[in-house]
Design an enzyme around this catalytic site. Structure first.
Site, PDB file in Angstrom:
ATOM      1  N   GLU B  51       0.819  -1.226   0.000  1.00  0.00           N
ATOM      2  CA  GLU B  51       0.000   0.000   0.000  1.00  0.00           C
ATOM      3  C   GLU B  51       0.843   1.261   0.000  1.00  0.00           C
ATOM      4  O   GLU B  51       0.340   2.341  -0.286  1.00  0.00           O
ATOM      5  CB  GLU B  51      -0.916   0.061   1.234  1.00  0.00           C
ATOM      6  CG  GLU B  51      -1.910  -1.051   1.353  1.00  0.00           C
ATOM      7  CD  GLU B  51      -1.416  -2.156   2.270  1.00  0.00           C
ATOM      8  OE1 GLU B  51      -0.287  -2.657   2.069  1.00  0.00           O
ATOM      9  OE2 GLU B  51      -2.157  -2.515   3.194  1.00  0.00           O
ATOM     10  N   SER B  52       2.112   1.139   0.362  1.00  0.00           N
ATOM     11  CA  SER B  52       2.984   2.315   0.347  1.00  0.00           C
ATOM     12  C   SER B  52       3.260   2.774  -1.086  1.00  0.00           C
ATOM     13  O   SER B  52       3.857   3.838  -1.281  1.00  0.00           O
ATOM     14  CB  SER B  52       4.292   2.013   1.069  1.00  0.00           C
ATOM     15  OG  SER B  52       4.951   0.932   0.444  1.00  0.00           O
TER      16      SER B  52
END
Lengths: 250, 222
Positions: B51-52
């Protein structure tokens, strides 16, 4: 006319931030992609009753994404300083309950408000805010606390929750390089919330490591075109992490 | 209460790793799920999403080589790897919600017999992090839960109905614990495998939900 969006200092670039302003703060959680110099300038300016829109509420009690276990400057210093009234975030507290952040302590005392938003919904609300979309339906959060009080519709055979766009008075974002027209490029995973936030505020202030002349940034890799960006500030210590232990800058 | 040995976290991760198909795009949550990448069977290629804003996450960076602009969703530092790509948060979650992630492996506080998932808040804390969990629960094509079967007080985390705030309804497909492998089916939670030395009856005794127990339940094989 020669356009230059480069401002002499972070202090001057935040001089018109007012009490009660809604501010988007970039970053995923660590110092990568975090406009640390602008945050320090906001603390110095002392504006109050801020609403902060960010992935976290300032992870100031734990070392996240920071080498060597040090504690980086983030918007937790504004929370700790009593400048924040409300936070809109997806990851508001530390993962370990035994290391509460300033935000968690103040939240327990009822001194700050929280609007908790799933991370993807937060990013999409910001993107919608920047793109002129007032609201959208998402399956995320259907059947959970997040959907309470919101319109729910069955679309494509499943429940979707109506989520509204987010906009801000200011966005404090962090990029790698800018040219003086405000075109921005980023590094690695530090694109995160910066790119959508750069579109969704009235005044977008970009903190960068370096400013170059127009033509030096490859137009093929510019992620934020300059029309979104009002002000560019160059970090006094490019490429360094500003840690809380060392004070303002290291 | 039975005091037989339970599976180590690494063994839970090994069992989950067998579920990942060759070529799959996979998101791993924090905790036991993170360990899964260490045990993908040889010859299989799995592409990790974070998700980064990173796809094709490879190994972690060595100490001294950390780059703050190259982290995964747990804040760990990644090494640059061939085939890696970067993207912003709205795209990171477009990939998830849009159904482009084949498997997400998540930790849990409770899983119900209908496949409901609760993993973001302990009511006793009164506040919690949703992070990317609700988007994964809503958008990943398949959700595998990797967790301990019981909590610190010995209470079953496999429950009839979740009492903790939900992350998503009817989203879990498979649960791998330190005692069993459970499959969510229309008939309920089916006991597919048991930890070595455990009988189905002993696993049921540790489980609040009523399990569907086939005649033959093999031991977990790795």
């Amino acid at each position: 006319m020669t356009v230059s969006k480069v401002w002499p200092s972070a202090r001057e670039a935040v001089a018109d931030v007012f009490d009660g302003a809604v501010i988007m703060m970039d970053g995923f959680g660590g110092p990568g992609g975090m406009a640390q110099e602008l945050i320090l300038a906001l603390r110095e300016r002392g504006v109050r009753d801020l609403t902060i829109i960010s992935n976290t509420a300032g992870l100031d009690s734990v070392s996240f994404g920071t080498p060597g276990g040090s504690l980086p400057v983030n918007h937790g210093i504004l929370v700790a300083n009593g400048q924040v009234r409300k936070v809109i975030a997806s990851f508001p507290v530390s993962a370990s309950p035994s290391r509460p952040t300033s935000f968690e302590l103040l939240y327990r005392e009822g001194k700050v408000e929280l609007e908790l938003v799933p991370q993807g919904t937060l990013a999409e609300r910001i993107r919608a805010g920047g793109a002129g979309v007032a609201a959208f339906y998402t399956p995320t959060g259907a059947g959970t606390l997040v959907a309470e009080g919101k319109e729910v519709r069955v679309l494509d055979g499943r429940e979707h929750v109506l989520e509204t766009a987010l906009k801000a008075d200011f966005a404090c974002i962090r990029a790698w390089k800018a040219d003086r027209l405000g075109n921005l490029v980023y590094r690695g995973s530090s694109r995160n919330f910066n790119v959508p936030m750069a579109t969704a505020a009235r005044v977008v202030i970009a903190e960068v490591d370096e400013v170059v002349e127009p033509g030096e940034l490859d137009p093929e890799v510019i992620l934020t075109p300059g029309l979104y960006v009002k002000r560019v500030v160059v970090r006094r210590h490019p490429g360094k992490i500003y840690t809380r232990e060392q004070g303002a800058a290291s | 209460m039975t005091t037989k040995p339970r599976l180590e976290r690494e063994v839970i991760a090994m069992r989950v790793a067998r579920e990942l198909p060759d070529g799959a795009y996979v998101n791993l949550g924090i905790g036991i799920p993170t360990l899964v990448s260490n045990y993908v069977p040889e010859g299989r290629v799995v592409i990790y999403h974070s998700e980064s804003g990173v796809l094709n996450c490879g190994p972690l960076a060595e100490e001294g080589e950390e780059d703050i602009d190259l982290i995964n969703a747990g804040g760990q530092f990644l090494k640059k790897a061939p085939g890696m790509s970067f993207f912003h948060s709205a795209d990171a979650f477009g990939m998830i919600r849009g159904g482009h992630i084949d498997v997400a492996v998540l930790g849990a506080l409770q899983v119900s017999e209908q496949g409901d998932l609760a993993n973001w808040m302990l009511p006793s804390r009164g506040i919690g992090n949703i992070g990317g969990a609700m988007d994964l629960a809503a958008g990943a094509k398949r959700i595998i839960v990797a967790m301990e079967h019981t909590d610190r007080d010995g209470k079953s985390k496999v429950v009839r109905r979740c009492t903790y705030p939900l992350t998503g309804r009817r989203c879990v497909d498979l649960v791998v614990t330190d005692l069993a492998v459970l499959k969510v089916t229309p008939a309920g939670l089916e006991l597919r495998e048991v930890a070595p030395g455990w009988t189905p009856a002993e696993v049921q005794a540790q489980t609040e939900a009523t399990l569907v127990i086939p005649r033959d339940v093999p031991e977990i094989a790795l």
